[in-house]
Design a protein around this motif. Sequence first.
Motif, PDB file in Angstrom:
ATOM      1  N   ALA A  84       0.851  -1.190   0.000  1.00 32.67           N
ATOM      2  CA  ALA A  84       0.000   0.000   0.000  1.00 32.67           C
ATOM      3  C   ALA A  84       0.885   1.238   0.000  1.00 32.67           C
ATOM      4  O   ALA A  84       1.902   1.287   0.691  1.00 32.67           O
ATOM      5  N   THR A  85       0.495   2.237  -0.790  1.00 34.40           N
ATOM      6  CA  THR A  85       1.267   3.475  -0.915  1.00 34.40           C
ATOM      7  C   THR A  85       0.316   4.667  -0.910  1.00 34.40           C
ATOM      8  O   THR A  85      -0.674   4.677  -1.633  1.00 34.40           O
ATOM      9  N   ASP A  86       0.660   5.657  -0.094  1.00 33.54           N
ATOM     10  CA  ASP A  86      -0.134   6.885  -0.038  1.00 33.54           C
ATOM     11  C   ASP A  86       0.310   7.793  -1.175  1.00 33.54           C
ATOM     12  O   ASP A  86       1.456   8.223  -1.222  1.00 33.54           O
ATOM     13  N   LEU A  87      -0.581   8.071  -2.087  1.00 29.23           N
ATOM     14  CA  LEU A  87      -0.284   8.912  -3.250  1.00 29.23           C
ATOM     15  C   LEU A  87      -1.137  10.173  -3.218  1.00 29.23           C
ATOM     16  O   LEU A  87      -1.730  10.564  -4.223  1.00 29.23           O
ATOM     17  N   GLU A  88      -1.169  10.806  -2.061  1.00 29.35           N
ATOM     18  CA  GLU A  88      -1.977  12.007  -1.879  1.00 29.35           C
ATOM     19  C   GLU A  88      -1.664  13.073  -2.917  1.00 29.35           C
ATOM     20  O   GLU A  88      -2.548  13.785  -3.376  1.00 29.35           O
ATOM     21  N   HIS A  89      -0.408  13.171  -3.317  1.00 28.98           N
ATOM     22  CA  HIS A  89      -0.004  14.188  -4.286  1.00 28.98           C
ATOM     23  C   HIS A  89       0.098  13.628  -5.702  1.00 28.98           C
ATOM     24  O   HIS A  89       0.645  14.279  -6.580  1.00 28.98           O
ATOM     25  N   GLY A  90      -0.418  12.431  -5.907  1.00 30.74           N
ATOM     26  CA  GLY A  90      -0.395  11.829  -7.234  1.00 30.74           C
ATOM     27  C   GLY A  90       0.898  11.090  -7.489  1.00 30.74           C
ATOM     28  O   GLY A  90       1.738  10.917  -6.602  1.00 30.74           O
ATOM     29  N   ALA A  91       1.073  10.654  -8.717  1.00 31.04           N
ATOM     30  CA  ALA A  91       2.273   9.924  -9.129  1.00 31.04           C
ATOM     31  C   ALA A  91       2.484  10.146 -10.619  1.00 31.04           C
ATOM     32  O   ALA A  91       1.521  10.274 -11.378  1.00 31.04           O
ATOM     33  N   THR A  92       3.739  10.189 -11.012  1.00 38.61           N
ATOM     34  CA  THR A  92       4.043  10.224 -12.440  1.00 38.61           C
ATOM     35  C   THR A  92       3.811   8.824 -12.993  1.00 38.61           C
ATOM     36  O   THR A  92       3.647   7.863 -12.231  1.00 38.61           O
ATOM     37  N   ASP A  93       3.820   8.682 -14.295  1.00 35.15           N
ATOM     38  CA  ASP A  93       3.668   7.354 -14.895  1.00 35.15           C
ATOM     39  C   ASP A  93       4.790   6.428 -14.453  1.00 35.15           C
ATOM     40  O   ASP A  93       4.556   5.251 -14.166  1.00 35.15           O
ATOM     41  N   ALA A  94       6.020   6.948 -14.376  1.00 38.10           N
ATOM     42  CA  ALA A  94       7.157   6.125 -13.954  1.00 38.10           C
ATOM     43  C   ALA A  94       6.999   5.686 -12.506  1.00 38.10           C
ATOM     44  O   ALA A  94       7.288   4.531 -12.161  1.00 38.10           O
ATOM     45  N   GLN A  95       6.545   6.582 -11.629  1.00 35.32           N
ATOM     46  CA  GLN A  95       6.340   6.227 -10.225  1.00 35.32           C
ATOM     47  C   GLN A  95       5.229   5.194 -10.082  1.00 35.32           C
ATOM     48  O   GLN A  95       5.373   4.217  -9.334  1.00 35.32           O
ATOM     49  N   LEU A  96       4.145   5.384 -10.796  1.00 36.45           N
ATOM     50  CA  LEU A  96       3.041   4.438 -10.736  1.00 36.45           C
ATOM     51  C   LEU A  96       3.498   3.068 -11.221  1.00 36.45           C
ATOM     52  O   LEU A  96       3.200   2.048 -10.597  1.00 36.45           O
ATOM     53  N   SER A  97       4.245   3.047 -12.300  1.00 35.86           N
ATOM     54  CA  SER A  97       4.756   1.786 -12.829  1.00 35.86           C
ATOM     55  C   SER A  97       5.633   1.077 -11.802  1.00 35.86           C
ATOM     56  O   SER A  97       5.519  -0.134 -11.587  1.00 35.86           O
ATOM     57  N   GLN A  98       6.492   1.825 -11.156  1.00 39.39           N
ATOM     58  CA  GLN A  98       7.389   1.233 -10.155  1.00 39.39           C
ATOM     59  C   GLN A  98       6.597   0.644  -8.987  1.00 39.39           C
ATOM     60  O   GLN A  98       6.884  -0.458  -8.525  1.00 39.39           O
ATOM     61  N   ILE A  99       5.576   1.344  -8.525  1.00 37.91           N
ATOM     62  CA  ILE A  99       4.759   0.861  -7.410  1.00 37.91           C
ATOM     63  C   ILE A  99       4.003  -0.409  -7.810  1.00 37.91           C
ATOM     64  O   ILE A  99       3.955  -1.384  -7.049  1.00 37.91           O
ATOM     65  N   LEU A 100       3.422  -0.414  -9.001  1.00 35.51           N
ATOM     66  CA  LEU A 100       2.670  -1.582  -9.446  1.00 35.51           C
ATOM     67  C   LEU A 100       3.587  -2.790  -9.641  1.00 35.51           C
ATOM     68  O   LEU A 100       3.257  -3.899  -9.203  1.00 35.51           O
ATOM     69  N   PHE A 101       4.737  -2.581 -10.264  1.00 36.96           N
ATOM     70  CA  PHE A 101       5.694  -3.679 -10.412  1.00 36.96           C
ATOM     71  C   PHE A 101       6.180  -4.170  -9.053  1.00 36.96           C
ATOM     72  O   PHE A 101       6.363  -5.373  -8.845  1.00 36.96           O
ATOM     73  N   CYS A 102       6.388  -3.249  -8.115  1.00 39.13           N
ATOM     74  CA  CYS A 102       6.808  -3.627  -6.765  1.00 39.13           C
ATOM     75  C   CYS A 102       5.766  -4.532  -6.121  1.00 39.13           C
ATOM     76  O   CYS A 102       6.101  -5.585  -5.566  1.00 39.13           O
TER      77      CYS A 102
END
Length: 194
Positions: free
Chosen positions: A152-170
Amino acid sequence: MGWFRQRARRWWSSARQEPDATVTSVDDVELHDRVAELLVRELGTAEQANTFPTAVSPARIASWMSENQFSYFIDNDGDLGGLWRGRLFYFFLFGEQAEILQVRGQWHRELAIERLEEVLDLCNEWNAERIWPKAYARVRDNGRVHVVAEVATDLEHGATDAQLSQILFCGLSTGSMLFDALDERYPDPAGAAP
């Protein structure tokens, strides 16, 4: 000694040297410029981001799944899920503004209730030694033990596509690591030749 520690010691040694007798005082602007110059020299310059964080939505997650050629579905409750290496994962958004992304995976097998204590020990050991995923066991209504992996990750300020990809792959890869450990500990008897 680590790289950062070496740099810090070298900087501290040079900062402690006697000041130049010709310099009597340094104003705030000049001090700021000196510190900025020192940081650039020691750490390098930061590259400007070419994208800005935006809110995470089920549509962005589905788009990521499509871009990476993963199959996905939306169940009767409207939840986004998919299979990763034969294991079921769901992608949830929680919080008042759907700012908490959770990647939750389920091990593809269940265990007898008599193994609950050892499965709980395995989950506790996993959680003590690793950051991701959080591992836990649940007992279903039928008395079978169900093992879950969760990132689980708090993305209150959103995420770039690269950050989102990294979280999902993680979430997917670390969940698969937990499930691989379970497969090793509890091999499928039907998977072996008679």
